[in-house]
Design a protein around this motif. Structure first.
Motif, PDB file in Angstrom:
ATOM      1  N   CYS A  25      46.884  15.408 -56.698  1.00 63.04           N
ATOM      2  CA  CYS A  25      46.431  16.536 -55.897  1.00 63.04           C
ATOM      3  C   CYS A  25      45.103  17.058 -56.409  1.00 63.04           C
ATOM      4  O   CYS A  25      44.178  17.327 -55.634  1.00 63.04           O
ATOM      5  CB  CYS A  25      47.466  17.664 -55.945  1.00 63.04           C
ATOM      6  SG  CYS A  25      48.945  17.265 -55.047  1.00 63.04           S
ATOM      7  N   ALA A  26      45.008  17.208 -57.730  1.00 59.20           N
ATOM      8  CA  ALA A  26      43.770  17.724 -58.320  1.00 59.20           C
ATOM      9  C   ALA A  26      42.603  16.805 -57.989  1.00 59.20           C
ATOM     10  O   ALA A  26      41.512  17.269 -57.619  1.00 59.20           O
ATOM     11  CB  ALA A  26      43.931  17.857 -59.823  1.00 59.20           C
ATOM     12  N   LEU A  29      41.671  17.271 -54.386  1.00 60.83           N
ATOM     13  CA  LEU A  29      41.006  18.553 -54.190  1.00 60.83           C
ATOM     14  C   LEU A  29      39.544  18.478 -54.631  1.00 60.83           C
ATOM     15  O   LEU A  29      38.636  18.970 -53.945  1.00 60.83           O
ATOM     16  CB  LEU A  29      41.759  19.620 -54.974  1.00 60.83           C
ATOM     17  CG  LEU A  29      41.387  21.073 -54.673  1.00 60.83           C
ATOM     18  CD1 LEU A  29      41.606  21.355 -53.191  1.00 60.83           C
ATOM     19  CD2 LEU A  29      42.234  22.019 -55.519  1.00 60.83           C
ATOM     20  N   MET A  30      39.314  17.820 -55.763  1.00 56.92           N
ATOM     21  CA  MET A  30      37.937  17.706 -56.264  1.00 56.92           C
ATOM     22  C   MET A  30      37.073  16.949 -55.272  1.00 56.92           C
ATOM     23  O   MET A  30      35.938  17.344 -54.987  1.00 56.92           O
ATOM     24  CB  MET A  30      37.931  16.981 -57.622  1.00 56.92           C
ATOM     25  CG  MET A  30      38.415  17.834 -58.768  1.00 56.92           C
ATOM     26  SD  MET A  30      37.995  17.155 -60.376  1.00 56.92           S
ATOM     27  CE  MET A  30      39.028  15.739 -60.476  1.00 56.92           C
ATOM     28  N   ILE A  33      36.309  19.159 -52.280  1.00 56.16           N
ATOM     29  CA  ILE A  33      35.273  20.157 -52.561  1.00 56.16           C
ATOM     30  C   ILE A  33      33.899  19.492 -52.584  1.00 56.16           C
ATOM     31  O   ILE A  33      32.921  20.015 -52.057  1.00 56.16           O
ATOM     32  CB  ILE A  33      35.538  20.845 -53.915  1.00 56.16           C
ATOM     33  CG1 ILE A  33      36.850  21.604 -53.869  1.00 56.16           C
ATOM     34  CG2 ILE A  33      34.403  21.786 -54.271  1.00 56.16           C
ATOM     35  CD1 ILE A  33      37.324  22.084 -55.215  1.00 56.16           C
ATOM     36  N   LEU A  48      33.459  25.043 -58.845  1.00 51.37           N
ATOM     37  CA  LEU A  48      34.817  24.865 -58.327  1.00 51.37           C
ATOM     38  C   LEU A  48      35.448  23.578 -58.852  1.00 51.37           C
ATOM     39  O   LEU A  48      36.593  23.559 -59.320  1.00 51.37           O
ATOM     40  CB  LEU A  48      34.775  24.813 -56.801  1.00 51.37           C
ATOM     41  CG  LEU A  48      35.095  26.112 -56.068  1.00 51.37           C
ATOM     42  CD1 LEU A  48      35.102  25.863 -54.574  1.00 51.37           C
ATOM     43  CD2 LEU A  48      36.437  26.647 -56.518  1.00 51.37           C
ATOM     44  N   ILE A  49      34.667  22.509 -58.778  1.00 50.82           N
ATOM     45  CA  ILE A  49      35.195  21.207 -59.203  1.00 50.82           C
ATOM     46  C   ILE A  49      35.591  21.241 -60.676  1.00 50.82           C
ATOM     47  O   ILE A  49      36.640  20.725 -61.061  1.00 50.82           O
ATOM     48  CB  ILE A  49      34.157  20.103 -58.937  1.00 50.82           C
ATOM     49  CG1 ILE A  49      34.082  19.827 -57.439  1.00 50.82           C
ATOM     50  CG2 ILE A  49      34.509  18.834 -59.679  1.00 50.82           C
ATOM     51  CD1 ILE A  49      33.052  18.805 -57.060  1.00 50.82           C
ATOM     52  N   CYS A  51      36.560  23.794 -62.320  1.00 50.52           N
ATOM     53  CA  CYS A  51      37.809  24.554 -62.440  1.00 50.52           C
ATOM     54  C   CYS A  51      39.002  23.636 -62.173  1.00 50.52           C
ATOM     55  O   CYS A  51      39.975  23.622 -62.943  1.00 50.52           O
ATOM     56  CB  CYS A  51      37.836  25.709 -61.433  1.00 50.52           C
ATOM     57  SG  CYS A  51      36.812  27.069 -61.935  1.00 50.52           S
ATOM     58  N   VAL A  52      38.909  22.867 -61.098  1.00 48.58           N
ATOM     59  CA  VAL A  52      40.021  21.967 -60.771  1.00 48.58           C
ATOM     60  C   VAL A  52      40.197  20.929 -61.874  1.00 48.58           C
ATOM     61  O   VAL A  52      41.317  20.627 -62.298  1.00 48.58           O
ATOM     62  CB  VAL A  52      39.769  21.287 -59.406  1.00 48.58           C
ATOM     63  CG1 VAL A  52      40.934  20.370 -59.068  1.00 48.58           C
ATOM     64  CG2 VAL A  52      39.585  22.327 -58.328  1.00 48.58           C
ATOM     65  N   SER A  54      39.578  21.303 -64.925  1.00 47.49           N
ATOM     66  CA  SER A  54      40.216  21.945 -66.075  1.00 47.49           C
ATOM     67  C   SER A  54      41.729  22.028 -65.884  1.00 47.49           C
ATOM     68  O   SER A  54      42.492  21.816 -66.827  1.00 47.49           O
ATOM     69  CB  SER A  54      39.647  23.343 -66.290  1.00 47.49           C
ATOM     70  OG  SER A  54      38.259  23.261 -66.467  1.00 47.49           O
ATOM     71  N   ILE A  55      42.138  22.339 -64.658  1.00 51.37           N
ATOM     72  CA  ILE A  55      43.582  22.375 -64.393  1.00 51.37           C
ATOM     73  C   ILE A  55      44.185  20.988 -64.622  1.00 51.37           C
ATOM     74  O   ILE A  55      45.222  20.833 -65.274  1.00 51.37           O
ATOM     75  CB  ILE A  55      43.847  22.840 -62.943  1.00 51.37           C
ATOM     76  CG1 ILE A  55      43.348  24.271 -62.769  1.00 51.37           C
ATOM     77  CG2 ILE A  55      45.317  22.731 -62.595  1.00 51.37           C
ATOM     78  CD1 ILE A  55      43.328  24.731 -61.327  1.00 51.37           C
ATOM     79  N   ASN A  56      43.478  20.000 -64.102  1.00 54.49           N
ATOM     80  CA  ASN A  56      43.895  18.616 -64.296  1.00 54.49           C
ATOM     81  C   ASN A  56      44.023  18.288 -65.786  1.00 54.49           C
ATOM     82  O   ASN A  56      45.026  17.728 -66.253  1.00 54.49           O
ATOM     83  CB  ASN A  56      42.834  17.727 -63.643  1.00 54.49           C
ATOM     84  CG  ASN A  56      43.359  16.351 -63.334  1.00 54.49           C
ATOM     85  OD1 ASN A  56      44.441  16.006 -63.791  1.00 54.49           O
ATOM     86  ND2 ASN A  56      42.603  15.573 -62.598  1.00 54.49           N
TER      87      ASN A  56
END
Lengths: 106, 257, 634
Positions: A25-26, A29-30, A33, A48-49, A51-52, A54-56
């Motif tokens: 998903c991450a 999403l990247m 974006i 934004l990318i 941030c995603v 980092s979650i990943n």
């Protein structure tokens, strides 16, 4: 490490599938974006990318590297490392931007 | 005296030696890639307006590689868990997957490098630029599959241009002012691309060698000392996850932005 | 605690009994112990024993320090007598190096090579390996009561990487074009523009050396965290171990950015990238054929991110050694053990965020300069605390003035001079005047030469009996000390004056041409011209430097002579408290016969009520009526 209680392979497998879906998903999403129309500036998209990403990274470090259940010693080490890394990048960037007035080339 | 805590965790820290070692090593790796990422940020911020490339790399291949690595991270973890529950066969299966995935990753990477290697930007004497992949070249002419542009800037932002034409173009050598392929010398972005992914690929290679050793000849230790072997799988897995972690950041900063 | 002890089965044999059994039960032990029958190669070349590796590091690094000293003497000759052939060594140089040393004269190019390699060798091949790797390897596991390092084979790989790196550096003298010429800092684009492969060798050598210290650092930290003997709590660690611990962290986290930078410079050199090469770079009057867009300042940032912690890598192990020796020879607990520990931790932390005080002259803005100036001033506080603690420790002690103690005592004021003269360089206003002058050279040499090197000499004289079972000769030790102290100061003190008068560093003729040109233009008092007084100091420095070199000869002879002929001593000749002196001499493979159990802090000297004036760390508490320990442990 969970030496105290027995490890159940099945539950690990389920957790892994869950994490893998999260990672996919991450990634999706990247990419989404990244292909937003041009009236979003690159700076906005990059932020934004990252941030995603980092979650990943948190998913990988926290669960796959089982950092979340790791000992204090390792945390401490990593906190210092991240601090110095931020210092290296942040201060260098700041130093490069902070030129005396009127001396910037462009 | 024997060296203590090689297998069992030390009571007050709760960790065995090799795990301390690998985390320390990973901390230094954070700083190593941190230095390179700092260079990336700095050079990108300092680049001239309009001369930072967008869309030079194939997002499909990048995504494929990202998924491959993510999958290999999962199989690595499962291989370790299999060791923990004493299922040697499962371990063999999952780490075989890891190795195959890693080698596929490297194969894709090689293809991408090759693709950049045969990609040429040709400066013509009439002021135009020809840009595309080399098909053939001899003493008198060069044939590429690509397009002509009048402004060099058009070669940089490919994202805002729609589909890029790929026509077969034959150029006489006498019309060429200079030509250069998309190697690391071509510009700062490619320098960063080759250096960062090259160093990362070296890590993949090293990790594959270690995991390959533990999967093959090194797995004999399973019979003698399964606990120590499980620790080795954990430690090598931590390294592998870190390599995946680096790619998680490399992919967006190089392919997506 | 008991369960912990059971995890170390006491080794069945000490080395001695091992060798006795060797004769009649060869096969019985063959499988039990991989180190049963080490031949020469296994024992001394491919050893994984921390003590042998420590000695390997020590010998190699001392050899390179001697070589770097020789380079310095040749450079000093060239500075004092520009263009004149070097006596005695000139013809030798001319025959080895050829054109750059034609007629025995050191050409400016060769001078640049020597300058770059003097710095590189002294720092990366000499002092870091000696202070950190050699002393650390030999002493730290013994001090914490460990059988070896946590990863013995990684330790061996660390030495091998170092050796390979030093070989690459050394070989670079003999390639066409000679060794690297861009200074030990290798600033780009200079480093990339000089048409010699020396820089390539330098970079490859650096990558190997960095890899080596990385492996070493991982090993040290893991060892100190994991292998402390039962009862050896953090606050019972000798200060030397703390110093090495912080040093290892500096190496672990500060070196990799330089490795990254080295890789990028390697790419600049080999793959013709432009990481550090700006757009519009001209080399030799022509526009360079590069893509441009790089940043020379990026190199400086990454370099000094290593470079400043590196200073503390050089000084902390020496401070640690000095602390041990002072406690031992004043026969009283070190004053402010906790302050020392917290200071050294603070230094380690702060040293990562002071680096750009080396870069005030690069056109940085005022805000960031102020930030780095502030952190630089703050970091001097813990350094002063350490020095103060060591000074106060002398108070009221019945001091034994043996050779190690003399060097340790001399360390204090010498490091003081070096440290305090650094303050004007940390203020960006005064640095504008002093930057890149001989003042800087004098400052950091005071820190490193009479500072660190004296600390290391002290350590060598102090731990020599543990390594060999014999003491080094005391008389020649004192001769070595007195001569070194005097000549060190004659060499470096005048440089402060020269620097303040405006003499720039890195000029192959010591500024003769420059001065002559400036003085002929507008008389002797024009800004930039150097007076004859200042220029004549070069000759003083030359002869003092030669004398300093000669003063090391007694040391070298003493070192080798004492291995066989020194005064025989027991396991604990200095009546010391720390664990390394409670081990057999020389310590066998595995170090201790039984796992030492630690009951007290590291510096319990002259405890009232105890029958000796020292209480070893592994001496159990007495049951009833015993005195409570005075030291800082808890």
């Amino acid at each position: 490490m969970s030496d105290s209680h027995p490890v159940d392979f099945k539950s690990y497998l389920q957790r892994c599938i869950f994490i893998f879906v999260g990672v996919l998903c991450a990634i999706g999403l990247m990419i989404y974006i990244s292909y937003l129309p041009p009236h979003y500036s690159w700076a906005f998209k990059v932020a934004l990318i990252l941030c995603v990403a980092s979650i990943n990274a948190f998913l990988v470090a926290g669960f796959l590297m089982h950092l979340l259940s790791e000992k204090k010693l390792i945390y401490t080490l990593l906190v210092f490392t991240v601090f110095f890394f931020v210092g290296l990048m942040g201060l260098t960037l700041y130093a490069m931007q902070d030129f005396p007035m009127g001396t910037m080339m462009h | 005296m024997e060296i203590p805590y090689t297998v069992k965790p030390r009571p007050d820290t709760g960790i065995y030696n090799a795990k301390v070692g690998i985390w320390l090593f990973l901390a230094s790796e954070v700083m190593l890639f941190g230095g390179l990422f700092s260079a990336y940020v700095l050079l990108r911020v300092g680049a001239d307006e309009g001369y930072w490339p967008h869309g030079w790399l194939d997002v499909r291949l990048g995504t494929l590689n990202t998924v491959l690595l993510a999958l290999s991270a999962i199989t690595t973890l499962l291989a370790w868990v299999a060791c923990k529950v004493g299922q040697f066969g499962r371990f063999k299966f999952f780490h075989a997957c890891t190795i195959v995935l890693a080698l596929t990753f490297l194969g894709v990477k090689m293809y991408e490098y090759h693709d950049k290697w045969i990609h040429y930007e040709i400066k013509l004497k009439d002021g135009r630029f020809a840009d595309g992949h080399m098909i053939a070249s001899d003493d008198t002419s060069v044939t590429i599959e690509g397009r002509y542009v009048t402004d060099e800037k058009a070669l940089y932002d490919l994202r805002s241009q729609g589909p890029i034409p790929r026509d077969e173009i034959k150029i006489s050598r006498s019309d060429i002012l200079s030509m250069e392929n998309y190697g690391p010398w071509h510009n700062t972005f490619l320098a960063l691309y080759f250096t960062l992914t090259g160093l990362h690929a070296l890590h993949i290679l090293g990790g594959t060698l270690v995991i390959g050793y533990l999967w093959g000849p090194g797995s004999r230790m399973w019979k003698k000392d399964p606990e120590r072997f499980t620790n080795r799988i954990e430690v090598s897995g931590l390294f592998w996850h870190f390599v995946d972690l680096v790619w998680i950041f490399l992919f967006p900063v190089l392919y997506l932005t | 605690m008991n369960s912990e002890i059971q995890q170390f089965p006491p080794s069945r044999h000490s080395t001695v009994s091992h060798e006795q059994e060797h004769g009649h039960s060869e096969d019985a032990h063959h499988q039990e112990n991989a180190h049963h029958e080490p031949n020469f190669w296994q024992k001394y070349i491919f050893s994984s024993d921390h003590k042998i590796i420590g000695l390997q590091y020590g010998i190699t690094s001392l050899a390179f320090m001697w070589l770097a000293l020789m380079l310095m003497l040749l450079m000093r000759w060239q500075i004092a007598h520009p263009g004149k052939p070097v006596p005695i060594f000139g013809p030798v140089l001319a025959s080895i190096l050829g054109q750059p040393a034609a007629g025995g004269v050191i050409s400016p190019d060769l001078y640049n090579s020597f300058g770059a390699m003097h710095g590189t060798m002294m720092i990366f091949l000499g002092i870091v390996p000696l202070a950190f790797a050699a002393f650390g390897n030999y002493v730290v596991p013994l001090m914490i009561g460990a059988p070896d390092m946590a990863f013995p084979r990684v330790n061996m790989a660390s030495y091998q990487a170092y050796f390979l790196g030093s070989l690459v550096m050394f070989v670079s003298f003999f390639i066409p074009g000679g060794a690297a010429q861009a200074g030990w800092t290798s600033y780009s684009p200079l480093a990339t523009s000089i048409p010699t492969h020396g820089q390539l060798f330098w970079i490859i050598g650096m990558v190997l050396l960095i890899t080596s210290s990385l492996l070493g650092a991982v090993n040290f930290i893991a060892t100190i965290i994991q292998l402390r003997a039962p009862g050896m709590t953090w606050m019972r660690l000798p200060f030397f171990v703390w110093a090495q611990f912080v040093t290892a962290f500096l190496l672990l986290l500060a070196f990799p950015p330089l490795e990254a930078a080295s890789l990028m410079q390697l790419m600049d050199n080999v793959a013709h990238t432009s990481f550090f090469l700006p757009t519009g770079l001209a080399v030799g009057g022509n526009l360079a054929h590069i893509s441009g867009g790089g940043s020379p300042l990026l190199w400086q940032h990454l370099f000094w991110f290593l470079g400043h912690p590196e200073v503390y890598v050089l000084i902390l192990p020496a401070m640690g050694a000095v602390c041990e020796i002072i406690a031992n020879n004043t026969r009283k607990p070190i004053w402010g053990y906790k302050s020392l520990v917290y200071s050294v931790l603070t230094i380690g932390f702060l040293s990562f965020i002071v680096w750009a005080h080396h870069m005030y002259m690069t056109g940085m803005g005022t805000k960031i300069s102020t930030f780095f100036q502030a952190t630089t001033m703050i970091i001097s506080i813990p350094s002063v605390i350490i020095l103060t603690c060591l000074f106060i420790s002398l108070w009221g002690g019945s001091i034994r003035f043996n050779t190690p103690m003399l060097f340790a005592l001399a360390f204090l004021p010498m490091f003081g001079i070096g440290g305090l003269t650094g303050l004007p360089l940390g203020f960006n206003l005064s640095d504008v005047h002093l930057h890149d002058t001989y003042y800087v050279i004098a400052h950091f040499h005071y820190v490193v030469a009479p500072g660190t090197i004296f600390g290391l000499f002290a350590g060598l004289y102090y731990w020599f009996p543990k390594i060999t079972g014999r003491k080094m000769n005391e008389f020649w030790g004192r001769v070595h000390f007195v001569c070194s102290l005097i000549f060190m100061n004659i060499v470096f003190m005048p440089m402060f004056a020269q620097g303040m008068a405006g003499m720039l560093r890195r000029m192959s003729d010591g500024g003769a041409n420059y001065s002559a040109a400036m003085n002929s233009r507008a008389g002797a008092d024009v800004v930039g011209g150097l007076s004859d007084n200042m220029m004549s100091l070069h000759v003083w420095i030359l002869w003092a430097a030669i004398a300093l070199g000669i003063a090391q000869i007694p040391f070298i002879i003493n070192l080798f002579w004492s291995i066989k002929h020194g005064e025989k001593v027991g396991d604990n000749p200095w009546q010391a408290t720390t664990l390394e002196w409670q081990a057999p001499t020389p310590p066998p493979h595995g170090n201790f016969e039984h796992v030492p159990h630690v009951y007290r802090g590291p510096y319990e000297y002259s405890v009232p009520g105890h029958d000796t004036d020292f209480t070893p760390q592994n001496e159990p508490e007495r049951p009833v009526g015993s005195k409570v320990s005075l030291a800082t442990a808890h």
